[in-house]
Write an enzyme that holds these catalytic residues in place. Sequence first.
Site, PDB file in Angstrom:
ATOM      1  N   ASP A   7      -2.985   8.574  -0.920  1.00  0.00           N
ATOM      2  CA  ASP A   7      -3.354   7.484  -0.007  1.00  0.00           C
ATOM      3  C   ASP A   7      -4.816   7.105  -0.229  1.00  0.00           C
ATOM      4  O   ASP A   7      -5.166   5.936  -0.397  1.00  0.00           O
ATOM      5  CB  ASP A   7      -3.122   7.983   1.432  1.00  0.00           C
ATOM      6  CG  ASP A   7      -3.592   7.000   2.492  1.00  0.00           C
ATOM      7  OD1 ASP A   7      -3.350   5.790   2.307  1.00  0.00           O
ATOM      8  OD2 ASP A   7      -4.192   7.442   3.493  1.00  0.00           O
ATOM      9  N   HIS A  41       0.818  -1.222   0.000  1.00  0.00           N
ATOM     10  CA  HIS A  41       0.000   0.000   0.000  1.00  0.00           C
ATOM     11  C   HIS A  41       0.854   1.275   0.000  1.00  0.00           C
ATOM     12  O   HIS A  41       0.725   2.094  -0.917  1.00  0.00           O
ATOM     13  CB  HIS A  41      -1.002  -0.034   1.150  1.00  0.00           C
ATOM     14  CG  HIS A  41      -1.628   1.277   1.464  1.00  0.00           C
ATOM     15  ND1 HIS A  41      -2.451   1.937   0.583  1.00  0.00           N
ATOM     16  CD2 HIS A  41      -1.529   2.081   2.558  1.00  0.00           C
ATOM     17  CE1 HIS A  41      -2.840   3.089   1.125  1.00  0.00           C
ATOM     18  NE2 HIS A  41      -2.280   3.192   2.328  1.00  0.00           N
ATOM     19  N   GLU A  47       0.589   5.536  12.723  1.00  0.00           N
ATOM     20  CA  GLU A  47      -0.773   5.101  13.007  1.00  0.00           C
ATOM     21  C   GLU A  47      -0.856   3.594  13.294  1.00  0.00           C
ATOM     22  O   GLU A  47      -1.537   3.178  14.210  1.00  0.00           O
ATOM     23  CB  GLU A  47      -1.642   5.467  11.794  1.00  0.00           C
ATOM     24  CG  GLU A  47      -3.102   5.115  11.916  1.00  0.00           C
ATOM     25  CD  GLU A  47      -3.894   6.145  12.716  1.00  0.00           C
ATOM     26  OE1 GLU A  47      -3.280   7.118  13.200  1.00  0.00           O
ATOM     27  OE2 GLU A  47      -5.111   5.954  12.869  1.00  0.00           O
ATOM     28  N   ASP A  48      -0.145   2.809  12.515  1.00  0.00           N
ATOM     29  CA  ASP A  48      -0.366   1.363  12.563  1.00  0.00           C
ATOM     30  C   ASP A  48       0.728   0.543  13.252  1.00  0.00           C
ATOM     31  O   ASP A  48       0.556  -0.646  13.485  1.00  0.00           O
ATOM     32  CB  ASP A  48      -0.539   0.807  11.136  1.00  0.00           C
ATOM     33  CG  ASP A  48      -1.812   1.317  10.492  1.00  0.00           C
ATOM     34  OD1 ASP A  48      -2.649   1.860  11.234  1.00  0.00           O
ATOM     35  OD2 ASP A  48      -1.959   1.183   9.273  1.00  0.00           O
ATOM     36  N   ASP A  72     -25.321  12.716 -26.225  1.00  0.00           N
ATOM     37  CA  ASP A  72     -25.393  13.184 -27.590  1.00  0.00           C
ATOM     38  C   ASP A  72     -24.479  14.365 -27.864  1.00  0.00           C
ATOM     39  O   ASP A  72     -24.601  15.041 -28.858  1.00  0.00           O
ATOM     40  CB  ASP A  72     -26.844  13.563 -27.934  1.00  0.00           C
ATOM     41  CG  ASP A  72     -27.218  13.000 -29.286  1.00  0.00           C
ATOM     42  OD1 ASP A  72     -26.434  12.169 -29.798  1.00  0.00           O
ATOM     43  OD2 ASP A  72     -28.262  13.397 -29.818  1.00  0.00           O
ATOM     44  N   HIS A  87       3.902   6.623   5.616  1.00  0.00           N
ATOM     45  CA  HIS A  87       2.734   7.363   6.083  1.00  0.00           C
ATOM     46  C   HIS A  87       1.850   6.626   7.080  1.00  0.00           C
ATOM     47  O   HIS A  87       1.104   7.253   7.820  1.00  0.00           O
ATOM     48  CB  HIS A  87       1.898   7.889   4.901  1.00  0.00           C
ATOM     49  CG  HIS A  87       0.959   6.877   4.310  1.00  0.00           C
ATOM     50  ND1 HIS A  87       1.298   6.067   3.267  1.00  0.00           N
ATOM     51  CD2 HIS A  87      -0.311   6.537   4.646  1.00  0.00           C
ATOM     52  CE1 HIS A  87       0.274   5.284   2.967  1.00  0.00           C
ATOM     53  NE2 HIS A  87      -0.708   5.550   3.791  1.00  0.00           N
TER      54      HIS A  87
END
Length: 703
Positions: free
Chosen positions: A139, A48, A76-77, A260, A72
Amino acid sequence: MSYFKPLKKEIEKYLNPDQVDQIEKAYLYAETAHGDQKRRTGEPYITHPVAVSCILADMRLDAESIMAALLHDVIEDTGVEKKDIAHLFGAQVADLVDGVSKLTQIKFESHAEAQAENFRKMVLAMARDIRVILIKLADRLHNMRTLGALLPVKRKRIALETLEIYAPIANRLGMHNFRVEFEDLGFAALHPLRYRILADAVKKAHGNRKKIINTIEKALRTSLTRGQLAFSHVWGREKHLYSIYKKMRNKNLPFSQILDVYAFRIIVKDVDNCYRVLGVVHNLYKPVPERFKDYIAIPKANGYQSLHTTLFGPFGVPIEIQIRTEQMDQLAENGIAAHWIYKTGADSFSDAQVRAREWLQGLLEMQKNAGDSIEFIENVKIDLFPQEVYVFTPKGNIFDLPKGATPIDFAYAIHSDIGNTCVASKIDRKLAPLSTVLNNGQTVEIITAPKARPNPAWLSFVVTGKARSSIRHYLKKQREGESIALGKRLLEQALDKPIHKMDRKKIEEVLKHHQFTQLDQLYESIGLGDQIARVVADRIVHGVDHEKLKTFETDQPLAIKGTEGMVITYADCCRPIPGDQIIGMLDKGRGLIIHHELCPKVQHLQHRSDKYISVCWEESVEGEFPADLNVEIANHRGALALLASSIATAEANIDNISVIQRDGRYHQVLLTVSVKGRTHLARVMRRIRALKSVVKITRRKLI
Ligand code: MN
């Protein structure tokens, strides 16, 4: 290692080997940090951040942005902290990662339109560096591309957030490509059925369209070549699905009418050629009147430049044509990010914020001759250089406040009752002083108490007009009440009996004489010092025509309780404390001011019975009063600390302290302490005197 390869190939095209090495280090660090975390798709997590970096590398963003994109999600993770990143990759990369993490933490939950607009503003405001936004957009783009792996509920929530927040941000920054992809992916996830039906219809119509498009394209190319005009592209383009959907919904048009329309784009090498090409195509097909727009001379608000015209086509179909230079095309597709594409390979990368400013500057210059749509630029400016802060209530509602706002401003923004009864605040669940300046994204909770009231000191730090005027209003009201109470006491003191024992008729006469309708108005004017209690009392006793002042030699002094509020003030010049001999001075509009009897300021007024009134302290007077002390102290290490702690053990507070160096051996310390009265002050002074290093202590003499 293999996941890094495609990214490496891309960055090698525009970054130097040192930078590529640095980025590889960041990659290895992120890979280790994410360990065996997996994405919902089942792939290793590291795929990712790599994909996000590839999107940015494609836009030719600088090395720091690419490193930050790789890292990034580690704050957070994983257990990594900002300072770890700063240590390894520098403060700039750490700031970028931190900025992206903060944006990730805020959750968009309400669907209200106004809320969405505030949320967009907050996202922009929180990212002090425009690169944070670009990383966040990339992201989000990759997450949208891989949205299928999520549960339907979550998929819809993210899709809605993308449509309401991120697509408009991309649009505002002129990033057309991002916006189109956000919108189509968001549309597909939010309304899968409508998306499929529309996509099928477009596909079916495609066969017919293809033939017509080819015919027109060929005719255009031929005319351009015949006119000896240099062009790099002519192509027919399809509208993206979401814009077809929006048009059908908003303008209530059937699908056929929207499809159209045949749209073409012609890219040429310079502005001059744009206008010449325009002449050629108008010669080829007849233009539809009033559909020509010159966005080159007058660019659109987000900087978009192009010529637009509509022609009557060969099969009676309308043809929309856009004509622009390559550079205009880049800007139209990538907006603010186009500047990275253009500036690569040039000198060292300057601060991105500087470039964002340049972008805005560019817009301003383009707008100079246009004169309209300045509003948009003002908006973007606000977004990039925010003068506002956005904070949450505990329930997740967003409030925007001017920069520098405090919890008090926030409390009044919610409701003036909340402001008026506010006693404390929590910022991000921690207790914080009411004067704390709020930052973007904080959650603010206001604690109220039923009997609390606004503090005049708040006026020194609130920034919003609403808070200021509400506090003033409240204080004025409160003052009125207090003035009435004091006025009544002063009048009854002068009468030497309660008011209800007086002749009702006489009172009415006095009220009429002063043009008051209520007794309270009379009290208030006495309490504020506008009327003299003695004179009013005299009139009540002897009638309004009685002009000669009775002498009040034997007045009972008015007892000061200490709870009278703002209508009684204690003079700063002499600082009387309970136990001191005092006199009261009436000051027009301010009420009663208590001075020390010996204060030089009141000496010449003592014989003016209209100005001063005799007062005394009530036995159980409440409150704390400031007193000034003068202490001479030997210059020992820690002497001041001992002084302070001895005051504390005597249960007094230090309001102010200043030290004058007299010579090497002694200091003169000027202290202001809060005490309950003379007895308390004496106790404090005894404590201080007991200290070994103290040479002399006196209560400071009146000036
Ligand atoms: Mn991510």
